[in-house]
Scaffold this motif. Structure first.
Motif: not given
Length: 138
Positions: A33-45
């Motif tokens: 999930a973290g890799i996916g969020r980082d790849a899409h440059q989403r906030g709220d880590v």
């Protein structure tokens, strides 16, 4: 008085193995999930990773409970495959039911990534155990 078929140290080791396998599954799903969020440059880590990951964690939990995977949690088959497919199937179902995005490319990425993570570490553990057993024999 009921007899014990498994000595106490073996039961403790088994419990630790179950706990470690469950923790590894949890950590790897959150890593996905973290890799996916980082790849899409989403906030709220932190909260974002849990928001993205909870359906897959729930799917993995359904597999663990439904198939009693604690009996052999580190086996690639059936435990690893069951956790992998349960996480993806129920994860996507829960995402759809809660209005989150479910598109074919994401399903494919989830299948591949979670397969490598959840089955892969179990295959590595099995290989290490085999090597260790060979060294002990001779």
């Amino acid at each position: 008085m009921p007899s014990r078929t498994t000595p106490a140290p073996a039961r403790t080791t088994a419990r630790k193995t179950v706990a470690l396998a469950a923790f590894a599954d949890l950590a790897l799903i959150l890593l996905f999930a973290g890799i996916g969020r980082d790849a899409h440059q989403r906030g709220d880590v932190i909260t974002g990773v849990f928001q993205t990951g909870w359906p897959f964690l729930a799917g993995a939990a359904i597999a663990w409970l439904g198939l009693r995977l604690w009996r052999a949690p580190l086996r690639a088959w059936p435990a690893g495959v069951a956790v992998w497919l349960g996480a993806v199937f129920f994860g996507m179902l829960l995402r759809a039911l809660t209005g989150q995005t479910v598109v074919l490319p994401f399903v494919i990425v989830a299948l591949l990534s979670l397969g490598v993570f959840l089955v892969g570490y179990r295959l590595i553990v099995a290989g290490i155990r085999r090597l260790s057993a060979r060294r002990q024999r001779g």
